[in-house]
Design an enzyme around this catalytic site. Structure first.
Site, PDB file in Angstrom:
ATOM      1  CB  SER A   1      -9.313  -2.450   4.020  1.00 47.92           C
ATOM      2  OG  SER A   1      -9.769  -3.697   3.564  1.00 47.92           O
TER       3      SER A   1
ATOM      4  CD  GLU B   1      -5.784  -0.170   2.437  1.00 45.78           C
ATOM      5  OE1 GLU B   1      -5.582  -1.125   3.216  1.00 45.78           O
ATOM      6  OE2 GLU B   1      -6.234  -0.313   1.295  1.00 45.78           O
TER       7      GLU B   1
ATOM      8  NE  ARG C   1      -3.684  -2.307   0.037  1.00 47.37           N
ATOM      9  CZ  ARG C   1      -3.340  -3.405  -0.654  1.00 47.37           C
ATOM     10  NH1 ARG C   1      -2.289  -3.401  -1.456  1.00 47.37           N
ATOM     11  NH2 ARG C   1      -4.053  -4.501  -0.589  1.00 47.37           N
TER      12      ARG C   1
HETATM   13  C1  LIG Z   1     -15.607  -1.471  -1.905  1.00 50.12           C
HETATM   14  C2  LIG Z   1     -14.137  -1.131  -1.974  1.00 50.12           C
HETATM   15  C3  LIG Z   1     -13.205  -2.160  -2.064  1.00 50.12           C
HETATM   16  C4  LIG Z   1     -11.846  -1.870  -2.120  1.00 50.12           C
HETATM   17  N1  LIG Z   1     -10.948  -2.909  -2.212  1.00 50.12           N
HETATM   18  C5  LIG Z   1      -9.630  -2.635  -2.289  1.00 50.12           C
HETATM   19  C6  LIG Z   1      -8.672  -3.706  -2.394  1.00 50.12           C
HETATM   20  O1  LIG Z   1      -9.010  -4.890  -2.458  1.00 50.12           O
HETATM   21  N2  LIG Z   1      -7.355  -3.369  -2.450  1.00 50.12           N
HETATM   22  C7  LIG Z   1      -6.934  -2.079  -2.405  1.00 50.12           C
HETATM   23  O2  LIG Z   1      -5.718  -1.835  -2.464  1.00 50.12           O
HETATM   24  N3  LIG Z   1      -7.819  -1.049  -2.292  1.00 50.12           N
HETATM   25  C8  LIG Z   1      -9.130  -1.305  -2.241  1.00 50.12           C
HETATM   26  N4  LIG Z   1     -10.031  -0.259  -2.128  1.00 50.12           N
HETATM   27  C9  LIG Z   1      -9.545   1.123  -2.012  1.00 50.12           C
HETATM   28  C10 LIG Z   1      -9.427   1.876  -3.353  1.00 50.12           C
HETATM   29  O3  LIG Z   1     -10.344   1.392  -4.293  1.00 50.12           O
HETATM   30  C11 LIG Z   1      -8.024   1.792  -3.942  1.00 50.12           C
HETATM   31  O4  LIG Z   1      -7.079   2.268  -3.017  1.00 50.12           O
HETATM   32  C12 LIG Z   1      -7.914   2.572  -5.262  1.00 50.12           C
HETATM   33  O5  LIG Z   1      -6.717   2.228  -5.884  1.00 50.12           O
HETATM   34  C13 LIG Z   1      -7.963   4.086  -5.072  1.00 50.12           C
HETATM   35  O6  LIG Z   1      -7.981   4.681  -6.364  1.00 50.12           O
HETATM   36  P1  LIG Z   1      -8.785   6.017  -6.664  1.00 50.12           P
HETATM   37  O7  LIG Z   1      -8.598   6.340  -8.101  1.00 50.12           O
HETATM   38  O8  LIG Z   1     -10.166   5.895  -6.190  1.00 50.12           O
HETATM   39  O9  LIG Z   1      -7.954   7.039  -5.783  1.00 50.12           O
HETATM   40  P2  LIG Z   1      -8.547   8.250  -4.923  1.00 50.12           P
HETATM   41  O10 LIG Z   1      -9.274   7.670  -3.752  1.00 50.12           O
HETATM   42  O11 LIG Z   1      -9.261   9.209  -5.774  1.00 50.12           O
HETATM   43  O12 LIG Z   1      -7.181   8.910  -4.413  1.00 50.12           O
HETATM   44  C14 LIG Z   1      -6.292   8.206  -3.582  1.00 50.12           C
HETATM   45  C15 LIG Z   1      -4.950   8.968  -3.555  1.00 50.12           C
HETATM   46  O13 LIG Z   1      -4.325   8.818  -4.824  1.00 50.12           O
HETATM   47  C16 LIG Z   1      -3.938  10.085  -5.304  1.00 50.12           C
HETATM   48  N5  LIG Z   1      -3.982  10.054  -6.761  1.00 50.12           N
HETATM   49  C17 LIG Z   1      -5.060   9.795  -7.548  1.00 50.12           C
HETATM   50  N6  LIG Z   1      -4.705   9.853  -8.835  1.00 50.12           N
HETATM   51  C18 LIG Z   1      -3.403  10.160  -8.869  1.00 50.12           C
HETATM   52  C19 LIG Z   1      -2.464  10.389  -9.923  1.00 50.12           C
HETATM   53  N7  LIG Z   1      -2.808  10.310 -11.215  1.00 50.12           N
HETATM   54  N8  LIG Z   1      -1.179  10.687  -9.588  1.00 50.12           N
HETATM   55  C20 LIG Z   1      -0.827  10.779  -8.288  1.00 50.12           C
HETATM   56  N9  LIG Z   1      -1.662  10.598  -7.260  1.00 50.12           N
HETATM   57  C21 LIG Z   1      -2.928  10.291  -7.555  1.00 50.12           C
HETATM   58  C22 LIG Z   1      -4.956  11.041  -4.715  1.00 50.12           C
HETATM   59  O14 LIG Z   1      -4.488  12.381  -4.735  1.00 50.12           O
HETATM   60  C23 LIG Z   1      -5.114  10.473  -3.321  1.00 50.12           C
HETATM   61  O15 LIG Z   1      -4.061  10.927  -2.490  1.00 50.12           O
HETATM   62  C24 LIG Z   1     -11.406  -0.524  -2.075  1.00 50.12           C
HETATM   63  C25 LIG Z   1     -12.356   0.506  -1.995  1.00 50.12           C
HETATM   64  C26 LIG Z   1     -13.707   0.216  -1.939  1.00 50.12           C
HETATM   65  C27 LIG Z   1     -14.710   1.334  -1.860  1.00 50.12           C
END
Ligand SMILES: Cc1cc2nc3c(=O)[nH]c(=O)nc-3n(C[C@H](O)[C@H](O)[C@H](O)COP(=O)(O)OP(=O)(O)OC[C@H]3O[C@@H](n4cnc5c(N)ncnc54)[C@H](O)[C@@H]3O)c2cc1C
Length: 350
Positions: free
Chosen positions: A268, A345, A217
């Site tokens: 999580s 996380e 992570r």
């Molecule tokens: C139901 C559910 C299940 C999930 N299961 C998992 C799982 O199994 N494993 C897991 O790891 N995560 C899981 N997650 C968490 C999440 O989906 C992941 O961490 C996902 O990768 C976040 O991506 P996002 O685009 O939504 O990022 P965001 O939530 O929009 O942003 C997260 C961070 O990334 C940064 N960011 C976004 N884009 C960029 C970019 N282009 N360059 C630099 N920084 C950037 C943002 O500024 C922020 O700091 C889950 C979430 C939910 C709701």
């Protein structure tokens, strides 16, 4: 240059920043021409509940959506040049936005692209990988605003194996690389070969995988001001039926333990726990939480999901403050019972 001010319910409400934080609206209005490209739209006072899977958070001074690399570069460099704080939003699926909202501008990244690249460009990977392995490989360029589900669907449709573990994880490729999202012991960083970044000086630069220091992570993006523009990933030619059946299996498992989409959640809440013995597997935070009685706990409208002790959910009306109070109580319980300090996380954005 054409600029679009989107008149939605949120944009017509006259809002001012929440008490206790600076309001950058005027500065943003002054700097609009630097920030907005042809493909971007602006909303003042955007309600961040509408842009995150937790459905929690106050308003952002301004919110724009960009759908091209040029739009993303212009928004970031324009905000930096105007001294306006900015936040890059992917799918908003790993975030807890503060009730005070976000000072400055939220840049929603919708730059989507999946392109198959010529494998000859990657001959240099030999001998790190064998010639035989290279011949089975398929290299894809992924725009950072592409959804993980779009990458997984592309792999299914083209019989490519290697990214099945990403099935059912919401969010964009950029957000996934930022936090090295993954499951089943694998992280998105395992797939990355190289990437294009927008660096701290707003220039575009190319980096190899090693740059990211991927870990559980974690990636180097968490400690620098670099932003992911696009990445090249390596998958392998596989068997269509096998790829699809693995993806279906994972999605079915996720449906059983994850809340439906209309319930707010950011996945999580806590990271899995580092074991004391080196090289041992991480212990699921949910294991400690379950034994500590987390599933019966709630605070205000924030509660622990009945099917997953490490999911805090917002069935409706929960505030950031309530989630933070519940999370603090969960941490205390686990610390008291097991001497283990859980680490968040989900990212609290304020
Ligand atoms: C139901 C559910 C299940 C999930 N299961 C998992 C799982 O199994 N494993 C897991 O790891 N995560 C899981 N997650 C968490 C999440 O989906 C992941 O961490 C996902 O990768 C976040 O991506 P996002 O685009 O939504 O990022 P965001 O939530 O929009 O942003 C997260 C961070 O990334 C940064 N960011 C976004 N884009 C960029 C970019 N282009 N360059 C630099 N920084 C950037 C943002 O500024 C922020 O700091 C889950 C979430 C939910 C709701």
């Amino acid at each position: 240059m054409q600029r679009t001010a989107v008149m939605t319910t949120t944009s017509t409400i006259t809002t001012s920043a929440a008490p206790g934080r600076a309001d950058y609206s005027q500065l943003i209005k002054n700097g609009e021409s630097l920030i907005l490209s042809d493909d971007s739209k602006i909303i003042y006072g955007a309600d961040m509940r509408e842009h995150t899977t937790f459905m929690i958070g106050g308003r952002a001074d301004a919110y724009i959506e960009v759908s091209s690399p040029e739009g993303l570069i212009q928004a970031v460099s324009g905000a930096r040049a105007s001294g306006i704080p900015y936040f890059i939003l992917g799918g908003g699926s790993n975030l807890l936005i503060d009730d005070k909202g976000i000072a400055g501008i939220v840049i929603k990244n919708r730059y989507k692209n999946i392109t198959v690249l010529d494998p000859q460009n990657f001959d240099y990977l030999i001998p790190a990988i064998s010639r035989e392995e290279l011949e089975k490989s398929v290299f894809l360029l992924i725009g950072s605003g592409t959804k993980l589900s779009e990458v997984v669907n592309f792999a299914c449709d083209n019989a490519l194996t290697g990214c099945e573990f990403l099935a059912g994880i919401p969010g964009t490729f950029g957000g996934a690389v930022y936090g090295n999202a993954g499951a089943y012991g694998k992280g998105v960083g395992d797939l990355v070969v190289m990437a294009k970044l927008i660096d701290a000086a707003s220039a575009v630069c190319c980096v190899e995988r090693d740059f990211f220091n991927f870990n559980y992570r974690a990636s180097r993006l968490k400690t620098t001001k670099d932003l992911l523009l696009s990445a090249v990933i390596r998958l392998r030619r596989g068997e269509e039926k096998a790829v699809k059946s693995e993806v279906d299996k994972i999605i079915t498992e996720r449906h059983l333990k994850h809340p439906p989409e209309y319930i707010g959640c950011a996945g999580s809440y806590f990271k899995n726990v580092t074991p004391v013995t080196p090289n041992a597997r991480r212990i699921a935070a949910g294991y400690f939480l379950e034994l500590a009685g987390a599933k019966d706990m709630k605070y205000g409208c924030a509660e622990v999901y009945s099917k997953h002790a490490n999911f805090i959910i917002n069935p409706g009306g929960a505030s950031c403050a309530e989630v933070l109070r519940l999370a603090a109580a969960l941490k205390s319980k686990v610390l008291e019972k097991f001497g283990v300090m859980l680490e968040e996380e989900v990212l609290h954005v304020k």
